[in-house]
Motif scaffolding. Sequence first.
Motif, PDB file in Angstrom:
ATOM      1  N   GLU A   1      -3.537   4.207  -1.535  1.00  0.00           N
ATOM      2  CA  GLU A   1      -4.412   4.165  -0.364  1.00  0.00           C
ATOM      3  C   GLU A   1      -5.845   4.564  -0.699  1.00  0.00           C
ATOM      4  O   GLU A   1      -6.774   4.193   0.003  1.00  0.00           O
ATOM      5  CB  GLU A   1      -3.867   5.024   0.772  1.00  0.00           C
ATOM      6  CG  GLU A   1      -3.662   6.471   0.377  1.00  0.00           C
ATOM      7  CD  GLU A   1      -3.049   7.321   1.488  1.00  0.00           C
ATOM      8  OE1 GLU A   1      -3.227   7.012   2.664  1.00  0.00           O
ATOM      9  OE2 GLU A   1      -2.393   8.319   1.138  1.00  0.00           O
TER      10      GLU A   1
ATOM     11  N   VAL B   1       2.441  -1.780   4.405  1.00  0.00           N
ATOM     12  CA  VAL B   1       1.951  -0.407   4.252  1.00  0.00           C
ATOM     13  C   VAL B   1       3.151   0.529   4.388  1.00  0.00           C
ATOM     14  O   VAL B   1       3.738   0.624   5.462  1.00  0.00           O
ATOM     15  CB  VAL B   1       0.890  -0.089   5.326  1.00  0.00           C
ATOM     16  CG1 VAL B   1       0.375   1.340   5.159  1.00  0.00           C
ATOM     17  CG2 VAL B   1      -0.258  -1.088   5.262  1.00  0.00           C
TER      18      VAL B   1
ATOM     19  N   GLU C   1       0.850  -1.196   0.000  1.00  0.00           N
ATOM     20  CA  GLU C   1       0.000   0.000   0.000  1.00  0.00           C
ATOM     21  C   GLU C   1       0.879   1.237   0.000  1.00  0.00           C
ATOM     22  O   GLU C   1       1.713   1.419   0.880  1.00  0.00           O
ATOM     23  CB  GLU C   1      -0.919  -0.003   1.221  1.00  0.00           C
ATOM     24  CG  GLU C   1      -1.879   1.178   1.206  1.00  0.00           C
ATOM     25  CD  GLU C   1      -2.718   1.269   2.464  1.00  0.00           C
ATOM     26  OE1 GLU C   1      -3.305   0.252   2.874  1.00  0.00           O
ATOM     27  OE2 GLU C   1      -2.767   2.376   3.055  1.00  0.00           O
TER      28      GLU C   1
ATOM     29  N   GLY D   1      -6.265  -0.274   6.318  1.00  0.00           N
ATOM     30  CA  GLY D   1      -6.709   0.427   5.140  1.00  0.00           C
ATOM     31  C   GLY D   1      -6.925  -0.533   4.002  1.00  0.00           C
ATOM     32  O   GLY D   1      -7.098  -1.740   4.186  1.00  0.00           O
TER      33      GLY D   1
ATOM     34  N   GLU E   1      -4.710   4.406   9.117  1.00  0.00           N
ATOM     35  CA  GLU E   1      -3.663   3.392   9.100  1.00  0.00           C
ATOM     36  C   GLU E   1      -3.832   2.365  10.201  1.00  0.00           C
ATOM     37  O   GLU E   1      -3.419   1.236  10.081  1.00  0.00           O
ATOM     38  CB  GLU E   1      -2.308   4.059   9.231  1.00  0.00           C
ATOM     39  CG  GLU E   1      -2.152   4.773  10.558  1.00  0.00           C
ATOM     40  CD  GLU E   1      -0.884   5.600  10.587  1.00  0.00           C
ATOM     41  OE1 GLU E   1      -0.730   6.423   9.693  1.00  0.00           O
ATOM     42  OE2 GLU E   1      -0.077   5.413  11.489  1.00  0.00           O
TER      43      GLU E   1
ATOM     44  N   VAL F   1     -12.363   2.840   5.147  1.00  0.00           N
ATOM     45  CA  VAL F   1     -11.402   3.920   5.352  1.00  0.00           C
ATOM     46  C   VAL F   1     -12.159   5.166   5.776  1.00  0.00           C
ATOM     47  O   VAL F   1     -12.807   5.811   4.969  1.00  0.00           O
ATOM     48  CB  VAL F   1     -10.600   4.195   4.070  1.00  0.00           C
ATOM     49  CG1 VAL F   1      -9.564   5.275   4.314  1.00  0.00           C
ATOM     50  CG2 VAL F   1      -9.936   2.920   3.578  1.00  0.00           C
TER      51      VAL F   1
ATOM     52  N   ARG G   1      -4.206   9.352  -1.910  1.00  0.00           N
ATOM     53  CA  ARG G   1      -5.604   9.246  -1.484  1.00  0.00           C
ATOM     54  C   ARG G   1      -6.541   9.511  -2.656  1.00  0.00           C
ATOM     55  O   ARG G   1      -7.573   8.879  -2.781  1.00  0.00           O
ATOM     56  CB  ARG G   1      -5.870  10.224  -0.344  1.00  0.00           C
ATOM     57  CG  ARG G   1      -7.140   9.882   0.420  1.00  0.00           C
ATOM     58  CD  ARG G   1      -7.101  10.298   1.866  1.00  0.00           C
ATOM     59  NE  ARG G   1      -5.996   9.663   2.586  1.00  0.00           N
ATOM     60  CZ  ARG G   1      -5.864   9.703   3.907  1.00  0.00           C
ATOM     61  NH1 ARG G   1      -6.741  10.359   4.640  1.00  0.00           N
ATOM     62  NH2 ARG G   1      -4.852   9.111   4.481  1.00  0.00           N
TER      63      ARG G   1
END
Lengths: 361, 361, 361, 361
Positions: C235, C281, C180, C260, C256, C247, C184
């Motif tokens: 993400e 991540v 990840e 996620g 986080e 999320v 966004r």
Amino acid sequence: MSKVRRIGVLTGGGDAPGLNAVIRAVVKSSYNYGIECLGLENSFDGLLETNRHTVLTPRNVTGILRVGGTILGTVNRGNPFLKPIDTSDGPKDYAERCMEMFHKLQIDGIVVIGGDGTLSIAHEFNKKGMPIIGVPKTIDNDIVGTTNCFGFDTAVAFATDAIDRLHTTAQAHQRVMVVEVMGRYAGWIALYSGVAGGADVIMVPEIPYDIDIVAQRIKERDSFGAKFSIVVVAEGAVPRGGKVSLVKAADGGYVERLGGVGHRVAAELEKLTGKETRTVVLGHLQRGGSPTSFDRMLATRFGAMAVELLVKGESDRMVAFHPPEIGSIPLADVGGKMRLVPADGDVVRTAKSLGISFGDE
Amino acid sequence: MSKVRRIGVLTGGGDAPGLNAVIRAVVKSSYNYGIECLGLENSFDGLLETNRHTVLTPRNVTGILRVGGTILGTVNRGNPFLKPIDTSDGPKDYAERCMEMFHKLQIDGIVVIGGDGTLSIAHEFNKKGMPIIGVPKTIDNDIVGTTNCFGFDTAVAFATDAIDRLHTTAQAHQRVMVVEVMGRYAGWIALYSGVAGGADVIMVPEIPYDIDIVAQRIKERDSFGAKFSIVVVAEGAVPRGGKVSLVKAADGGYVERLGGVGHRVAAELEKLTGKETRTVVLGHLQRGGSPTSFDRMLATRFGAMAVELLVKGESDRMVAFHPPEIGSIPLADVGGKMRLVPADGDVVRTAKSLGISFGDE
Amino acid sequence: MSKVRRIGVLTGGGDAPGLNAVIRAVVKSSYNYGIECLGLENSFDGLLETNRHTVLTPRNVTGILRVGGTILGTVNRGNPFLKPIDTSDGPKDYAERCMEMFHKLQIDGIVVIGGDGTLSIAHEFNKKGMPIIGVPKTIDNDIVGTTNCFGFDTAVAFATDAIDRLHTTAQAHQRVMVVEVMGRYAGWIALYSGVAGGADVIMVPEIPYDIDIVAQRIKERDSFGAKFSIVVVAEGAVPRGGKVSLVKAADGGYVERLGGVGHRVAAELEKLTGKETRTVVLGHLQRGGSPTSFDRMLATRFGAMAVELLVKGESDRMVAFHPPEIGSIPLADVGGKMRLVPADGDVVRTAKSLGISFGDE
Amino acid sequence: MSKVRRIGVLTGGGDAPGLNAVIRAVVKSSYNYGIECLGLENSFDGLLETNRHTVLTPRNVTGILRVGGTILGTVNRGNPFLKPIDTSDGPKDYAERCMEMFHKLQIDGIVVIGGDGTLSIAHEFNKKGMPIIGVPKTIDNDIVGTTNCFGFDTAVAFATDAIDRLHTTAQAHQRVMVVEVMGRYAGWIALYSGVAGGADVIMVPEIPYDIDIVAQRIKERDSFGAKFSIVVVAEGAVPRGGKVSLVKAADGGYVERLGGVGHRVAAELEKLTGKETRTVVLGHLQRGGSPTSFDRMLATRFGAMAVELLVKGESDRMVAFHPPEIGSIPLADVGGKMRLVPADGDVVRTAKSLGISFGDE
């Protein structure tokens, strides 16, 4: 246009990080088009003998994206247009022989990854009827018509890291450190790594230097309290007023052994400034290693675009980076030219506005 | 023993990654003992003048753990026991002056971070009543009594990375690449980076080489199909039968300029093997940069142990790595000796069992 | 235009590698113009109190070129246009107070380094008469009007290195590894690191995915003999047909922690493919570290250009990369927009031609 | 002893950087002894079927020294002593089948590279008459009888680099950053990367922590002016007074998904200190990548020594690092034990003397 069924790929000239990434993209991309891809070994030599080509599939290129060098090799007999060869049918030149093999192998087009020299040969072959798309490769970033060649970012990254390392040791010892980087004709590596590494002086072939001005800059720093200086010199940097003869142009292979511009500049600066001076010649370290993510992306896009152009029936062109797009230009526009650092361009002006001296004023 | 209230710390000799990590550990550790720590600038010169010391607190060493070089500087006037100085009280030697300042500053002990030379001076000062704990520093890893000096792992890591880079380019061009690394008297960097980097030949001062044997090894590889070779040469490597005169010992600073062993070996190998050969001299790149995690840990443990020993009232000792413990040995045992690569030790034997040639058999 | 005598510089928003490089360029460049440069701490908060600014000279920025983070800090009270403040003269909003301080300090212009939000505030201040030049900063590379923001190349380089690391372990264990990465709203990091790292699947916000198509791609690879797969997920990647609610957008700080998209996708793929699946991540690791040479160059050019524009009397503009030139665009054109990955752009097409799946077809 | 003519080599358990370096050393070293080397795929599964072994020569291991993962694979059916198998001769356990294949292939001894579990199986096979030399492999460095296992230094180097990256971003945002590293039972990675990275708090399984003490340390730093803190947590760290149940031991594969100790500690610290807190879980990134020069050297020496021991007719032993020598210990002494961080050892004491908190006092 007739359907493309089989293409070739070869690499010519000096090593550059990203060659394998281009090969991988050509192989994977042609595979997804349903095109067979032949890897030709050692530049155009791969068309001289019967056993110097292999079918490449995605499996053959697994893991090479991040590996420097080239799985196809680059060592070759030289320009095929300049070499006569004796055959059972009498003398031919290599190029004729290459054309025969090209037809015999029923190749529809070739992706040629190389520098100025290799791309000029590619242009000649195009004229003879071999459809070629060129991919520009040079550490020095001096091929015209593209803002970037793959390999350049990796070379700059390495040189910048080297300058970082020398900073701390220069500071601890209050020394002048001279870093010689690649760039026989164009100073891109010196300019970019010099700015990115925080150099105090950058000397490039495009801006002849006055060693007294350079020494003056170092002495100014000294009196200002900065007791060390970092000088980045392109291997082709020349003093104002004329080329020096120390770097023997006819004997390229020995330049590094006999002491190039870096050692000479260091000796002059030590004499002029009275400061301890040391030289580091980065040399071949700039050519090797895993390509940066930037170069991997560029190399991959170049390779995929080269196949796309062949599929579209285009030839005699070179793929090029016209950010943010990948485009192409005629191969005829490439040979014999060189993309130089503009002495009054905005990167040089930026560097000067930061206080970096180019030894010219 | 009387309570320790104030200590000093200084760094002498050549730059090595981890100097700042030792300083940081000394400062933080003494702070936690409630001891004031004075940073003395430029080795023992920090005791010659009134204004060359500063109180260091944890805040002063924030962020230096990962930075190469030394915040205290190392440039100095040379061995204080060999330098006379004129004062208003008549001539003194520097050492006497240092002792005066030492007493005037009411320092209870000093952590001296340096190589063979600096540690010998430290031993002399101990005799005069200045309690000193030494911390061994050398890229070359040739100080006796400790398996490791900080800085060595970082130098080996860099050299190994350089060899990695040269591998791909050597392979692409079917060349012999000669890499000259540090090690004037001891071949530890050459040995460790050579094994870790997968070199084919390693040449160290401790094992005089026969260039014909080296050339033979390269030719064997060629016939075996491995068309390239990597040769790692310590700067102090010598041919069997005697020192060569090309590397001017009396003129250390210029060795690198006039062409050292790397260039010479490359020229010989090119002649003997007929293969294209290139040289890279790593030089000062090995001294700089951020220390590896290994060196940061070692430097930190050394610094903390040095303070602990002073607190315990010990002096005239050098901290040492006796894995997995940190110990110490008398400073008297250190000077004038050198930890060399044993020619029949197990690392050399391991290297030979892998097929690496040392040019001796 | 009136002569510029004093400028300010501040940094706002999230950390990005290269912030210090911009600050350094602003300071050095203004110094060479003979302009005094004030460093304002913690974004516009530096204009709220009397003691939150310092004169910065080249000496203050020594060594920061290669250091991540920002020497000026970014933690602040939030948008000054939305915050009322009580003063002895009655309530004001922060912005008014900032204007007063701006006039009191006799600043002629400010270089504001920040993302979308900070640049929108800058535009508001311009309207009130504070001449500002913005410098675009975002890891995500989603600010409009510039092909690149500094920090992006460093983030991609780190993510690519991470993918390299996971490749060998995925291969040894025949696993699916889900990585990840940031992004966004825009999938640039995923796209670039995915291509550069040799990922098999890339999932970006701009191209909603069908998890069954992704699973299918992994199973195909398996039957082809490639027993492992690398999946790079931005993400903000979303499944076709609608946003998932896992999320929590309103609670950014906890995204986080609660797991996620990476963990969710991994769980789904493990179920659908029956293959062992692991998630990594990258998170904040992408924001830190020393900037790449590319980002240092870009940041330096941005900083120098920002000063040049102020000197020329320009304001309310953002510097921008229009390769190979640095240009500028009106700040008014920046706010509230976002540069997204074009789903049919040539990078996505290149990736698809290499066999990379985006989960959409 | 009878002459050794053919040996096998296999890798078992989790991936670790340096596996390929050991394999390479075994192959090259046995080649130079004139011994044939068989690579057995996927741990002891390589002895279950007829087609899971290959003769390895130096050419097969070219270039793998620097590559993570293992060319032999590690995915297997599990402990052969616990698995019954149906054969035409009736049911056997896997181990019996392995013994048959071992004899059929006329192997004189096997180098088994693996962790605690694999080495225990190796010991069982030794009892049955299969001569085995073990090579200790664990990222966690918790195998008894050797100061270092290969892979550990690489894991620490990566974790240290990660902490470096988080430092600048923690500082810019005045945050607490929690870094979760590997170490379910032993805290070596946390301890070494924490000290090398300059962490403020280190939490290891061997020293149960009191979260209030950790929070207190962070608040002290705050009041001292250091507005950020770095907390390194081993995945097996436990609070004083008892194991927490959040990390589901029975469901190892899911620990990372459901949120491990890192996220939990971060949530607690955010609540207790009122400071913004972020978590990064390094996870599988620690297992991959090119081994450091330290690990390459160690792995190479281990591999060469393993072959040397087999040649000498020894078996049922594990090679071990007893710096500066490579030695060996009986395999019987290895299984079921674990090398833990001594809570009062000198590394922990050093860390504490620097002001690092372990949450225990």
